[in-house]
Design a protein around this motif. Structure first.
Motif, mmCIF file in Angstrom:
data_model
loop_
_atom_site.group_PDB
_atom_site.id
_atom_site.type_symbol
_atom_site.label_atom_id
_atom_site.label_comp_id
_atom_site.label_asym_id
_atom_site.label_seq_id
_atom_site.Cartn_x
_atom_site.Cartn_y
_atom_site.Cartn_z
ATOM 1 N N ALA A 1 0.838 -1.217 0.000
ATOM 2 C CA ALA A 1 0.000 0.000 0.000
ATOM 3 C C ALA A 1 0.866 1.256 0.000
ATOM 4 O O ALA A 1 0.602 2.219 -0.725
ATOM 5 N N VAL A 2 1.927 1.279 0.810
ATOM 6 C CA VAL A 2 2.818 2.437 0.849
ATOM 7 C C VAL A 2 3.586 2.563 -0.464
ATOM 8 O O VAL A 2 3.811 3.677 -0.975
ATOM 9 N N ALA A 3 3.999 1.415 -1.056
ATOM 10 C CA ALA A 3 4.710 1.465 -2.335
ATOM 11 C C ALA A 3 3.832 2.044 -3.431
ATOM 12 O O ALA A 3 4.307 2.776 -4.323
ATOM 13 N N LYS A 4 2.569 1.800 -3.397
ATOM 14 C CA LYS A 4 1.651 2.359 -4.389
ATOM 15 C C LYS A 4 1.560 3.881 -4.238
ATOM 16 O O LYS A 4 1.544 4.624 -5.232
ATOM 17 N N LEU A 5 1.513 4.326 -2.977
ATOM 18 C CA LEU A 5 1.493 5.770 -2.756
ATOM 19 C C LEU A 5 2.775 6.425 -3.281
ATOM 20 O O LEU A 5 2.743 7.509 -3.894
ATOM 21 N N ALA A 6 3.918 5.757 -3.034
ATOM 22 C CA ALA A 6 5.190 6.305 -3.510
ATOM 23 C C ALA A 6 5.248 6.313 -5.023
ATOM 24 O O ALA A 6 5.754 7.267 -5.649
ATOM 25 N N ALA A 7 4.749 5.293 -5.685
ATOM 26 C CA ALA A 7 4.779 5.241 -7.143
ATOM 27 C C ALA A 7 3.884 6.320 -7.743
ATOM 28 O O ALA A 7 4.173 6.850 -8.817
ATOM 29 N N ASP A 8 2.801 6.668 -7.024
ATOM 30 C CA ASP A 8 1.893 7.709 -7.530
ATOM 31 C C ASP A 8 2.347 9.111 -7.143
ATOM 32 O O ASP A 8 1.681 10.103 -7.488
ATOM 33 N N GLY A 9 3.438 9.236 -6.386
ATOM 34 C CA GLY A 9 3.924 10.537 -5.970
ATOM 35 C C GLY A 9 3.143 11.149 -4.842
ATOM 36 O O GLY A 9 3.173 12.368 -4.663
ATOM 37 N N ARG A 10 2.415 10.332 -4.067
ATOM 38 C CA ARG A 10 1.586 10.839 -2.989
ATOM 39 C C ARG A 10 2.143 10.445 -1.618
ATOM 40 O O ARG A 10 1.424 10.397 -0.636
ATOM 41 N N LEU A 11 3.403 10.127 -1.539
ATOM 42 C CA LEU A 11 4.005 9.703 -0.288
ATOM 43 C C LEU A 11 4.309 10.910 0.594
ATOM 44 O O LEU A 11 4.869 11.902 0.129
ATOM 45 N N THR A 12 3.943 10.821 1.873
ATOM 46 C CA THR A 12 4.207 11.896 2.837
ATOM 47 C C THR A 12 5.330 11.473 3.778
ATOM 48 O O THR A 12 5.737 10.301 3.812
ATOM 49 N N LYS A 13 5.823 12.416 4.565
ATOM 50 C CA LYS A 13 6.902 12.120 5.488
ATOM 51 C C LYS A 13 6.488 11.114 6.560
ATOM 52 O O LYS A 13 7.259 10.253 6.948
ATOM 53 N N LEU A 14 5.266 11.296 7.065
ATOM 54 C CA LEU A 14 4.752 10.374 8.078
ATOM 55 C C LEU A 14 3.761 9.418 7.412
ATOM 56 O O LEU A 14 2.792 9.853 6.770
ATOM 57 N N VAL A 15 4.033 8.145 7.578
ATOM 58 C CA VAL A 15 3.199 7.098 6.949
ATOM 59 C C VAL A 15 2.306 6.485 8.015
ATOM 60 O O VAL A 15 2.809 6.071 9.080
ATOM 61 N N PRO A 16 0.986 6.484 7.779
ATOM 62 C CA PRO A 16 0.091 5.877 8.771
ATOM 63 C C PRO A 16 0.274 4.347 8.808
ATOM 64 O O PRO A 16 0.570 3.718 7.793
ATOM 65 N N LEU A 17 0.075 3.771 10.008
ATOM 66 C CA LEU A 17 0.177 2.303 10.184
ATOM 67 C C LEU A 17 -1.190 1.663 9.969
ATOM 68 O O LEU A 17 -2.214 2.195 10.380
ATOM 69 N N ASP A 18 -1.166 0.508 9.379
ATOM 70 C CA ASP A 18 -2.409 -0.222 9.114
ATOM 71 C C ASP A 18 -2.057 -1.697 8.962
ATOM 72 O O ASP A 18 -0.887 -2.090 8.853
ATOM 73 N N HIS A 19 -3.099 -2.552 8.902
ATOM 74 C CA HIS A 19 -2.930 -4.000 8.683
ATOM 75 C C HIS A 19 -2.051 -4.640 9.753
ATOM 76 O O HIS A 19 -1.342 -5.611 9.495
ATOM 77 N N GLY A 20 -2.050 -4.072 10.985
ATOM 78 C CA GLY A 20 -1.306 -4.683 12.065
ATOM 79 C C GLY A 20 0.184 -4.478 12.007
ATOM 80 O O GLY A 20 0.932 -5.131 12.740
ATOM 81 N N ALA A 21 0.690 -3.572 11.163
ATOM 82 C CA ALA A 21 2.128 -3.319 11.062
ATOM 83 C C ALA A 21 2.611 -2.551 12.274
ATOM 84 O O ALA A 21 1.913 -1.690 12.822
ATOM 85 N N ASP A 22 3.846 -2.839 12.684
ATOM 86 C CA ASP A 22 4.446 -2.150 13.827
ATOM 87 C C ASP A 22 5.245 -0.918 13.406
ATOM 88 O O ASP A 22 5.350 0.040 14.177
ATOM 89 N N PHE A 23 5.838 -0.934 12.238
ATOM 90 C CA PHE A 23 6.572 0.235 11.752
ATOM 91 C C PHE A 23 6.654 0.151 10.239
ATOM 92 O O PHE A 23 6.502 -0.923 9.650
#
Length: 506
Positions: free
Chosen positions: A92-114
């Protein structure tokens, strides 16, 4: 010159000696004996112990295999779930980065710790709030391309097979980290998402502890239950063994206890008692046979001795001649009785194999009647024209016909009828050869039809021993028929008595 020859002979004898006499051979055999002795000491001697040991070993192997399989499946399932959660977050984060919509702070989801995003130079360009400002995760695992280029998420995914130590980031030490590489307008970046494996490690540890404690307890329970159940099952066997050991030659009337139920041990006890019944009956018959034989031999021997003593001292030659003739007749009776006793002993021993040579039963009857010549009662033959073959011994079958004819001559009034024919057994449907000897004398009562086949049995106790015989003819006839696989019975007859012998054709 003699010493070298002796030395060479000694060497040759040592080389030709058997392996068990050679020193090396003796050493091998000694080692083998020690191995067998150790194996014998380690192997339990009782069935109860062997059954318990075998059951425990089988259960131990099964528990070990099942425990390893359970731990492996549990670990694979827990790590797979963690990997799936981390991979979803990283993609999900890689998709945001590929679309140029990546921010400095990335929200956590799907049970991820970091989550941490680094560029091609290893510089952190984005991260989750809990690790913001921390350096990049090292070491960086290799990233293997997965899937075709130009997909909806142009990412190359590589999953760390082992947990990483990410302690410097301030999060839990054991993490399942997934790395996803993707192309962005600013260049290639790598997205790393981590999921804690603490719950998985705790579940594995708890399961391993439960198995480590539960498996020995279960194994011990299986051993104790098997020991008790086997002992309870073998208790009747020990009782049977004790009783059989106590039964001696003079205590054949005793019987082993029969346990309740219908299992193998019950059938064993029943069979053992049946065998003891046969042994007891055989011993009684043997004792009765010896007593009857002694009684039958004592009378003619006493008469013979008296006749010879009188003949030795009597002055009249004519009287001496008559006494000697009487002694010869008693000698003939003794010889015939001894022959019958020997034949009974041979029949009791049983033949090694049942006679199989085909014999014409009608021909034996015809030849026996012709050899006997003229007798008190006429013999009428009813024989078929074709041969009636019986697999048997010609000499024994001739003795069978002779004994039946002798018995018929003693009891017949005028005529004796002998029939030979084939008949179908109603029970089995097989064809049998039948021999019938009928006399027109007195009928045999139903209560005596089995007793007449007992040895030394005479239905008419008042008749003369000279004309009545010793009571062995019919028992010998019955044994001969049984040794040929047939039956001999007293048949129903409107007038007189009839004996019917049936023989299997093959």
């Amino acid at each position: 010159m003699a010493e070298p020859v002796v030395a060479e002979a000694a060497v040759a004898a040592e080389a030709a000696a058997p392996a068990d006499t050679h020193p090396a051979g003796r050493g091998v055999h000694a080692v083998g004996r020690r191995v067998r002795a150790v194996r014998a000491r380690l192997t339990p001697s009782s069935v109860r112990a062997r059954a318990t040991l075998a059951a425990s070993l089988v259960v131990a192997v099964a528990l070990g295999v099942a425990s390893l399989a359970m731990l492996s499946l549990l670990r694979a399932d827990l790590h797979g779930n963690a990997e799936q959660g981390a991979q979803l977050q990283a993609v999900a984060v890689a998709k945001l980065a590929a679309d140029g919509r990546l921010t400095k702070l990335v929200p956590l989801d799907h049970g991820a710790d970091f989550i941490q995003v680094v560029d091609a130079d290893g510089k952190v360009i984005a991260a989750s709030q809990n690790i913001a400002g921390l350096p990049a995760i090292k070491p960086v695992p290799p990233i293997a391309p997965v899937g075709p280029r130009g997909a909806k998420v142009p990412a190359r995914v590589a999953v760390a097979a082992k947990g990483w130590d990410v302690g410097p980031l301030g999060v839990e030490l054991h993490q399942q980290v997934t790395s996803v590489a993707t192309d962005t307008p600013q260049g290639q970046v790598v997205v790393r998402a981590g999921v804690s494996l603490r719950a998985a490690d705790a579940a594995e540890s708890t399961t391993a502890f439960v198995l480590a404690v539960g498996c020995p307890l279960l194994l011990l329970t299986v051993g104790l239950v098997t020991w008790r159940v086997t002992g309870r099952a073998l208790r009747p066997v020990e009782a049977i063994r004790t009783e059989v050991a106590a039964i001696g030659e003079q205590a054949l009337h005793r019987r082993v206890p029969i346990p309740r139920g219908d299992d193998e041990i019950t059938r064993l006890a029943t069979t053992m008692n049946a065998m003891l019944d046969r042994l007891h009956l055989a011993r009684q018959r043997q004792r009765q046979f010896i007593a009857d034989a002694s009684h039958e031999l004592r009378s003619p021997i006493a008469v013979l001795r008296t006749q010879l003593e009188v003949a030795l001292t009597h002055p009249d030659p004519e009287v001496r001649t008559g006494l000697v003739e009487g002694a010869l007749q008693d000698t003939d009776r003794l010889q015939a009785l001894a022959a019958d006793l020997l034949l009974l002993a041979r029949l009791d021993a049983g033949p090694v194999d049942r006679p199989t040579a085909p014999v014409d039963l009608g021909g034996i009857v015809r030849g026996t009647v012709l050899d006997r010549g003229d007798e008190r009662c006429a013999v009428i033959l009813d024989l078929p024209e074709e041969e009636v073959l019986v697999p048997g011994n010609r000499l024994w079958l001739t003795r069978l016909v002779t004994n039946l004819l002798d018995n018929a001559q003693r009891h017949a009034r005028q005529t004796i009828t002998v029939r030979v024919y084939r008949d179908a057994d109603r029970g089995t449907g097989r064809t049998e050869s039948v021999l019938e000897v009928h006399n027109d004398g007195q009928a045999i009562e139903p209560a005596d039809r089995y007793r007449i086949f007992e040895r030394f049995t005479r239905l008419d106790d008042a008749r003369s021993r000279d004309h009545g015989g010793a009571g062995l003819g019919l028992p010998i006839a019955l044994d001969i028929v049984q040794h040929h696989g047939g039956t001999l019975v007293v048949a129903d007859s409107a007038h007189g008595a009839a004996f019917r012998a049936r023989f299997p054709v093959s």
